[in-house]
Design a protein around this motif. Structure first.
Motif, PDB file in Angstrom:
ATOM      1  N   LEU A 135      21.570  37.288  15.953  1.00 38.40           N
ATOM      2  CA  LEU A 135      20.601  36.499  14.916  1.00 38.40           C
ATOM      3  C   LEU A 135      20.418  34.910  15.406  1.00 38.40           C
ATOM      4  O   LEU A 135      19.596  34.214  15.065  1.00 38.40           O
ATOM      5  CB  LEU A 135      20.802  36.515  13.428  1.00 38.40           C
ATOM      6  N   GLY A 136      21.415  34.680  16.313  1.00 38.38           N
ATOM      7  CA  GLY A 136      21.333  33.288  16.969  1.00 38.38           C
ATOM      8  C   GLY A 136      21.844  31.992  16.041  1.00 38.38           C
ATOM      9  O   GLY A 136      21.909  30.783  16.448  1.00 38.38           O
TER      10      GLY A 136
ATOM     11  N   ARG B 188      25.710  21.298   8.248  1.00 43.44           N
ATOM     12  CA  ARG B 188      25.622  22.217   8.911  1.00 43.44           C
ATOM     13  C   ARG B 188      26.637  22.650  10.255  1.00 43.44           C
ATOM     14  O   ARG B 188      27.071  23.478  10.614  1.00 43.44           O
ATOM     15  CB  ARG B 188      24.249  22.024   9.745  1.00 43.44           C
ATOM     16  N   LYS B 189      27.353  21.180  10.514  1.00 45.12           N
ATOM     17  CA  LYS B 189      28.411  21.401  11.454  1.00 45.12           C
ATOM     18  C   LYS B 189      29.558  21.987  10.558  1.00 45.12           C
ATOM     19  O   LYS B 189      30.454  22.496  11.477  1.00 45.12           O
ATOM     20  CB  LYS B 189      28.812  19.822  11.867  1.00 45.12           C
ATOM     21  N   ARG B 190      29.852  21.929   9.313  1.00 43.88           N
ATOM     22  CA  ARG B 190      30.770  22.770   8.751  1.00 43.88           C
ATOM     23  C   ARG B 190      30.636  24.566   9.185  1.00 43.88           C
ATOM     24  O   ARG B 190      31.863  24.972   9.210  1.00 43.88           O
ATOM     25  CB  ARG B 190      30.531  22.885   7.183  1.00 43.88           C
ATOM     26  N   MET B 191      29.545  24.832   9.332  1.00 46.06           N
ATOM     27  CA  MET B 191      29.362  26.277   9.952  1.00 46.06           C
ATOM     28  C   MET B 191      30.148  26.544  11.389  1.00 46.06           C
ATOM     29  O   MET B 191      30.236  27.525  11.591  1.00 46.06           O
ATOM     30  CB  MET B 191      28.048  26.666   9.849  1.00 46.06           C
ATOM     31  N   ALA B 192      30.647  25.407  11.935  1.00 53.47           N
ATOM     32  CA  ALA B 192      31.119  25.581  13.284  1.00 53.47           C
ATOM     33  C   ALA B 192      32.674  25.401  13.080  1.00 53.47           C
ATOM     34  O   ALA B 192      33.458  25.704  13.886  1.00 53.47           O
ATOM     35  CB  ALA B 192      30.797  24.409  14.202  1.00 53.47           C
ATOM     36  N   LEU B 193      33.166  25.494  11.778  1.00 58.27           N
ATOM     37  CA  LEU B 193      34.600  25.288  11.527  1.00 58.27           C
ATOM     38  C   LEU B 193      35.439  26.788  11.711  1.00 58.27           C
ATOM     39  O   LEU B 193      34.876  27.657  11.070  1.00 58.27           O
ATOM     40  CB  LEU B 193      34.838  24.710  10.019  1.00 58.27           C
ATOM     41  N   VAL B 194      36.306  26.601  12.378  1.00 59.70           N
ATOM     42  CA  VAL B 194      36.976  27.806  12.909  1.00 59.70           C
ATOM     43  C   VAL B 194      38.446  27.398  12.838  1.00 59.70           C
ATOM     44  O   VAL B 194      38.992  26.357  12.979  1.00 59.70           O
ATOM     45  CB  VAL B 194      36.743  28.612  14.131  1.00 59.70           C
TER      46      VAL B 194
ATOM     47  N   SER C 150      30.737  27.731  18.753  1.00 62.60           N
ATOM     48  CA  SER C 150      30.135  27.689  17.807  1.00 62.60           C
ATOM     49  C   SER C 150      29.261  26.465  17.451  1.00 62.60           C
ATOM     50  O   SER C 150      28.037  26.614  16.904  1.00 62.60           O
ATOM     51  CB  SER C 150      31.119  27.844  16.651  1.00 62.60           C
ATOM     52  N   TYR C 151      29.905  25.473  17.738  1.00 69.44           N
ATOM     53  CA  TYR C 151      29.168  24.018  17.834  1.00 69.44           C
ATOM     54  C   TYR C 151      27.981  23.902  18.741  1.00 69.44           C
ATOM     55  O   TYR C 151      26.807  23.690  17.882  1.00 69.44           O
ATOM     56  CB  TYR C 151      30.056  22.831  17.910  1.00 69.44           C
ATOM     57  N   ALA C 152      28.101  24.343  19.710  1.00 70.52           N
ATOM     58  CA  ALA C 152      27.025  24.451  20.908  1.00 70.52           C
ATOM     59  C   ALA C 152      25.780  25.301  20.456  1.00 70.52           C
ATOM     60  O   ALA C 152      24.646  24.984  20.487  1.00 70.52           O
ATOM     61  CB  ALA C 152      27.532  24.786  22.444  1.00 70.52           C
ATOM     62  N   ILE C 153      26.422  26.429  20.046  1.00 67.03           N
ATOM     63  CA  ILE C 153      25.323  27.350  19.573  1.00 67.03           C
ATOM     64  C   ILE C 153      24.463  27.042  18.187  1.00 67.03           C
ATOM     65  O   ILE C 153      23.126  27.044  18.249  1.00 67.03           O
ATOM     66  CB  ILE C 153      25.928  28.682  18.957  1.00 67.03           C
ATOM     67  N   LEU C 154      25.069  26.289  17.408  1.00 63.22           N
ATOM     68  CA  LEU C 154      24.476  25.436  16.173  1.00 63.22           C
ATOM     69  C   LEU C 154      23.637  24.605  16.597  1.00 63.22           C
ATOM     70  O   LEU C 154      22.490  24.516  16.109  1.00 63.22           O
ATOM     71  CB  LEU C 154      25.411  25.148  15.106  1.00 63.22           C
TER      72      LEU C 154
END
Lengths: 256, 256
Positions: free
Chosen positions: B138-139, B121-127, B102-106
């Motif tokens: 959608l990328g 924005r890094k928060r969106m990689a949290l899992v 996720s981090y790499a995609i973002l």
């Protein structure tokens, strides 16, 4: 973070297989949420359950002890799958019985329309023992209230009529007002500044809602909701300043 | 009334103050319900909860033990009110950590768009630890799956893209098919006959849905849903016969 003494809360139970299967788009949650908000009653949880008595009973019993009011929609017609009245009665450990007011309204309506008052149609007069009817200006099938549980139809226009009839009887709380500010700036750009504003206004709910491919293009709508006018002014103006500091533009600034 | 061995069930948690306040009309329940139905997965309960960690945890923990799958929508963006990842982690007693995929995609997306990869924005990689990402076409901002809980965006077009990516990984069950027959006869007229048909086909869900003021006028749509073709044929044909016996007319007779 202390809530004012006039906080009034509600839950909602949407009853219907047709909502869960995707056959029917629910419209009642948005309507009830909006109307309750105007009355100063905060809708804090909704459960959508199938036409299964045990599921309706469990949802109603969970929410009626947790919130000041519960509103249900669906399952009050004359057919075998309309089991809301008996389910609400069961939730309160009561029987569902014909309510004389409801029965009289239905009987008169059927007579006027020259329609047979069948056993099935009489089912629409069923109300839990101790419940009261909610009349409506459509003239048929009243909803009912059992203690703090308001039971309404699933068809949106009928639910609206019933809600309108019930509204004057509800205890009103302080109304959360909102201020919505839209910008083309994306969420990731405003996130840090927005969090700082939220920390300065802990009593406000500050939400961030991206929009895509609308006539206005892409962007974010920032919404401040609060009981307190000073939060709408302070946090809202803080958002405007943040947008300007980020070289963005406020596309709109609306109160509701 | 025995269910076939291939019954697969789901619950759903819709996360968002904006749905409860009525500001935003939810569209994801109808979409997810429809798609799950196509996969032979029955959506049996939905809870709509506010952006409050404890409420999200309670709803997810209640539904994930009750159903085969849980789908959530909302609260996975970069702003402070996006607390779904940490809430799902808490529901499983885990921490939310950056997922490398996720981090790499973002990171790649932000670089491509020349946007700063901020802490927000890094928060969106949290899992949650142990979770896997759900990529989407959608990328940006992948959803994730933690055991049997699928976490998707709130914006409908993004939720759809994530669901499409997750669908091939879901265990499919037997699909409930439906047959819908519309008539101008009112519910009260067909109720007794319909109940008799329901009793003859106990494995079918037979629902009755009135319609008003549509281009077709007033009337009732009768819907038979079942795993078994013989129920659709038998109960459906029984409904057609009942309508004819009542001197009514079947306006439509559709399969889905």
């Amino acid at each position: 973070m202390t809530e004012p003494a006039t906080t009034v809360t509600a839950g909602m139970v949407v009853i219907g297989n047709e909502i869960l299967s995707g056959r029917t788009q629910d419209l009642n949650v948005a309507f009830v949420g909006t109307e309750l908000n105007e009355l100063g009653i905060q809708l804090l949880e909704v459960r959508i359950v199938p036409d299964i008595k045990e599921e309706i009973v469990a949802a109603v019993n969970s929410l009626r002890t947790k919130f000041d009011y519960v509103f249900t929609t669906g399952g009050i017609g004359p057919t075998h799958d309309d089991i809301t009245a008996e389910s609400i009665a069961a939730a309160f450990g009561k029987e569902a019985v014909y309510h004389p007011t409801s029965y009289a309204i239905l009987e008169a309506t059927m007579k006027r329309r020259n329609i047979e008052f069948t056993e099935a149609r009489k089912r629409m007069a069923l109300v839990p023992e101790g419940g009261e009817v909610i009349e409506n200006d459509l003239g048929v099938a009243p909803g009912f209230v059992m203690e703090n549980v308001y039971v309404m139809a699933g068809v949106p226009q009928v639910a609206k009529s019933m809600f309108k009839a019930a509204a004057p009887h509800l205890r009103r709380g302080q109304t959360k007002r909102s201020r919505s500010i839209a910008t083309h700036l994306p969420e990731g750009t405003i996130a840090a500044g927005l969090e700082a504003i939220q920390k300065n206004y802990p009593d406000a709910d500050i939400g961030s809602y991206p929009f895509y491919n609308t006539p206005g293009g892409h962007g974010t709508t920032l919404v401040v909701r609060s009981f307190h006018e000073e939060d709408l002014v302070g946090a809202g103006d803080g958002i405007l300043k943040m947008i300007a500091d980020l070289n963005g533009e406020a596309l709109s600034d609306e109160r509701s």
